[in-house]
Design a protein around this motif. Structure first.
Motif, short mmCIF file in Angstrom:
data_model
loop_
_atom_site.label_atom_id
_atom_site.label_comp_id
_atom_site.label_asym_id
_atom_site.label_seq_id
_atom_site.Cartn_x
_atom_site.Cartn_y
_atom_site.Cartn_z
N HIS A 150 -8.67 1.85 15.57
CA HIS A 150 -7.26 2.17 15.33
C HIS A 150 -7.17 3.24 14.24
O HIS A 150 -8.14 3.49 13.51
CB HIS A 150 -6.47 0.93 14.89
N LEU A 151 -5.99 3.83 14.15
CA LEU A 151 -5.69 4.70 13.01
C LEU A 151 -5.13 3.81 11.91
O LEU A 151 -4.13 3.11 12.12
CB LEU A 151 -4.69 5.79 13.40
N VAL A 152 -5.75 3.83 10.74
CA VAL A 152 -5.39 2.93 9.65
C VAL A 152 -4.69 3.71 8.55
O VAL A 152 -5.14 4.80 8.16
CB VAL A 152 -6.63 2.22 9.09
N LEU A 153 -3.59 3.17 8.06
CA LEU A 153 -2.91 3.71 6.88
C LEU A 153 -2.78 2.56 5.87
O LEU A 153 -2.08 1.58 6.12
CB LEU A 153 -1.53 4.26 7.24
N PHE A 154 -3.48 2.70 4.75
CA PHE A 154 -3.44 1.66 3.71
C PHE A 154 -2.38 2.06 2.68
O PHE A 154 -2.52 3.07 1.99
CB PHE A 154 -4.80 1.52 3.04
N ALA A 155 -1.32 1.25 2.58
CA ALA A 155 -0.24 1.50 1.62
C ALA A 155 -0.42 0.58 0.43
O ALA A 155 -0.18 -0.62 0.51
CB ALA A 155 1.12 1.27 2.28
N ASN A 156 -0.87 1.16 -0.67
CA ASN A 156 -1.11 0.40 -1.90
C ASN A 156 0.10 0.48 -2.81
O ASN A 156 0.58 1.56 -3.16
CB ASN A 156 -2.34 0.94 -2.61
N LEU A 157 0.61 -0.69 -3.21
CA LEU A 157 1.74 -0.74 -4.13
C LEU A 157 1.19 -0.66 -5.55
O LEU A 157 0.49 -1.57 -6.02
CB LEU A 157 2.54 -2.02 -3.95
N ARG A 158 1.49 0.41 -6.21
CA ARG A 158 0.91 0.69 -7.52
C ARG A 158 1.49 -0.24 -8.58
O ARG A 158 2.70 -0.42 -8.69
CB ARG A 158 1.17 2.15 -7.91
N GLN A 159 0.59 -0.82 -9.37
CA GLN A 159 1.00 -1.67 -10.47
C GLN A 159 1.38 -0.82 -11.68
O GLN A 159 0.73 0.19 -11.97
CB GLN A 159 -0.15 -2.61 -10.86
N THR A 160 2.43 -1.21 -12.37
CA THR A 160 2.85 -0.48 -13.57
C THR A 160 2.50 -1.23 -14.86
O THR A 160 2.67 -0.68 -15.94
CB THR A 160 4.37 -0.24 -13.53
N VAL A 161 2.02 -2.46 -14.73
CA VAL A 161 1.75 -3.28 -15.92
C VAL A 161 0.65 -2.66 -16.77
O VAL A 161 0.75 -2.59 -18.00
CB VAL A 161 1.38 -4.71 -15.50
N ALA A 162 -0.42 -2.19 -16.11
CA ALA A 162 -1.55 -1.64 -16.88
C ALA A 162 -1.12 -0.41 -17.68
O ALA A 162 -1.50 -0.26 -18.85
CB ALA A 162 -2.68 -1.28 -15.92
N ALA A 163 -0.35 0.47 -17.08
CA ALA A 163 0.12 1.67 -17.79
C ALA A 163 1.03 1.28 -18.95
O ALA A 163 0.97 1.89 -20.04
CB ALA A 163 0.85 2.60 -16.83
N ASP A 164 1.88 0.27 -18.75
CA ASP A 164 2.77 -0.18 -19.83
C ASP A 164 1.96 -0.75 -21.00
O ASP A 164 2.30 -0.53 -22.17
CB ASP A 164 3.75 -1.22 -19.30
#
Length: 446
Positions: A368-382
């Motif tokens: 299949h054609l795969v698209l991985f959508a990663n939800l970026r965490q903001t906790v580490a940057a904070d």
């Protein structure tokens, strides 16, 4: 029951008389003695009247209350709820004050918890309030509490009607349903979706027609032109019935809250928005969950009726405490879907096991054609932006730094493996998914 204002007024008068008797005793002891005996008798009589009023009013006039709830309830939106109140008892001959408190489901809020009205005899009254639901899924109203005055008006007699009612709280679908009102392409522009130039082989032949100004000379059909002795061009239309299957992660990482919504709710809204877009473009859309309390699968189908099936499938799902198991989800998908599809994985990167994750994605990518959508965490940057003052904060800072390095390494491996992916904030996921889908569709990627 609870006391009404006439009871407090009468009690205040009696206490005032008792206080006056105490003051009068300093100057006129004989008169004060008579007044104190009168106040004592008055207090005893008042207590007996209060008790008698309560006993006579235990069978208060019955009320009939019907709750009317909208059919479509969206998460976080104002919900107008109406209550139709009437008294079928013919003994009611004068307007009667009534207090009503609806027993809201858990995780609901309301600005006016108590409603007050004056109920006229022989006809009903409709009153309403606005509530908000803060959790998706099936939920129930437990009943309706109401209070009516006692016979002498000293007490509120509180009763509960077993007006139970189960309702469905759906994701906030209002933006999608309103898309047709502003025009579909305009709505895509508002969402941040971009138009992309058509290229590649993502089209199928439609018909032949005469050449017109502005036509691409590369589309001239030379055989038809030779036969008719005039320029003839081929016209094309987008390929139809391409399939999109969402793999929706329901593990504990998706419970992370970003703003007012969890990552899972952001992913859910993005999935529904992209599903609407794809169905508008005549593609088939399906869904498979993994790490949910009960795994759910919806086969891909075309047509706008699929939106309703998607909502019915996911509206009551909540993230579990389980760790993400992408391998099991990939196995199920490969067994159930043999036709090449666009598989969109809505999840978080597995930083501690990126070797296994890349191997699983490569295996999916072969079919299949795969698209991985990663939800970026903001906790580490904070955390890294904060000033360090204690050893514990220093350890937290090092943990955040390790997390961001692992995340960067996993993203690099996705890029090296040529696996399409997104790395966006949860609030930006909807527009990013739609843009990538439009790019892939125009390019004929699958």
């Amino acid at each position: 029951m609870k006391p009404r204002s006439p009871l407090f007024i009468a009690l205040a008068l009696l206490l005032s008389g008792t206080l006056a008797g105490s003051l009068l005793r300093l100057y006129l002891p004989e008169s004060a003695s008579v007044l104190n005996r009168m106040m004592a008798a008055g207090l005893v009589l008042f207590a007996l009247v209060c008790m008698l009023d309560y006993l006579l009013s235990r069978r208060s006039l019955p009320l009939k209350i019907q709750r009317i709830v909208p059919e479509n309830i969206s998460l976080g939106r104002d919900i107008p709820i109406r209550l139709q109140v009437s008294c079928p008892d013919p003994k009611l001959r004068a307007p009667m004050p009534v207090m009503i408190a609806d027993c809201l489901p858990p995780d609901w809020s309301c600005d006016t918890p108590e409603l007050t009205l004056l109920l006229p005899p022989k006809r009903g009254v409709e009153i309403g309030y606005i509530a908000q639901a803060h959790r998706r899924g099936d939920t129930a109203f437990n009943g309706i509490d109401y209070a009516v005055p006692s016979r002498l008006g000293l007490w509120w007699m509180i009763r509960r009607l077993p007006e139970s009612q189960t309702v469905k709280v759906l994701p906030d679908f209002s933006r999608i349903l309103g898309a047709d009102l502003v025009g579909f392409q305009h709505w895509l522009n508002l969402m941040g979706a971009k138009k992309n130039r058509r290229r590649g082989a993502g089209q199928e032949f439609f018909q032949l027609r005469d050449f017109a100004d502005g036509d691409d000379v590369r589309h001239i059909d030379w055989k038809a032109t030779a036969r008719t002795r005039k320029p003839i061009v081929r016209t094309f239309q987008d390929e139809r019935d391409r399939r999109i299957i969402f793999l929706l992660d329901c593990s504990r990482n998706m419970a992370t809250v970003d703003g007012t919504l969890s990552h899972f709710d952001h992913a859910l809204n993005a999935m529904l928005l992209l599903s609407y877009t794809a169905l508008k473009h005549d593609d088939a859309v399906g869904l498979m969950t993994f790490n949910a309390a009960a795994e759910r699968f919806l086969p891909p189908h075309r047509g706008m009726a699929q939106i309703g099936r998607l909502v019915d499938t996911v509206y009551d799902i909540e993230p579990t405490f389980a760790a993400a198991d992408l391998e099991h989800a990939a196995e199920r998908l490969l067994q159930q879907q043999t036709r090449r599809s666009l598989v969109i994985i809505l999840s978080h990167l597995s930083h501690d096991a990126d070797d296994e994750m890349i191997a699983i994605l490569n295996r999916l990518h072969r079919r299949h054609l795969v698209l991985f959508a990663n939800l970026r965490q903001t906790v580490a940057a904070d955390i890294q932006a904060q000033t360090l003052t204690t050893p514990d904060e220093a350890l937290t800072y090092l943990g955040a730094q390790f997390y961001r390095r692992a995340e960067s390494r996993a993203l690099t491996r996705l890029a090296v493996g040529k696996i399409p992916h997104l790395h966006v904030l949860p609030a930006e996921l909807s527009a990013a998914l739609i843009n990538r889908y439009m790019q892939m569709k125009r390019a004929g990627a699958w």
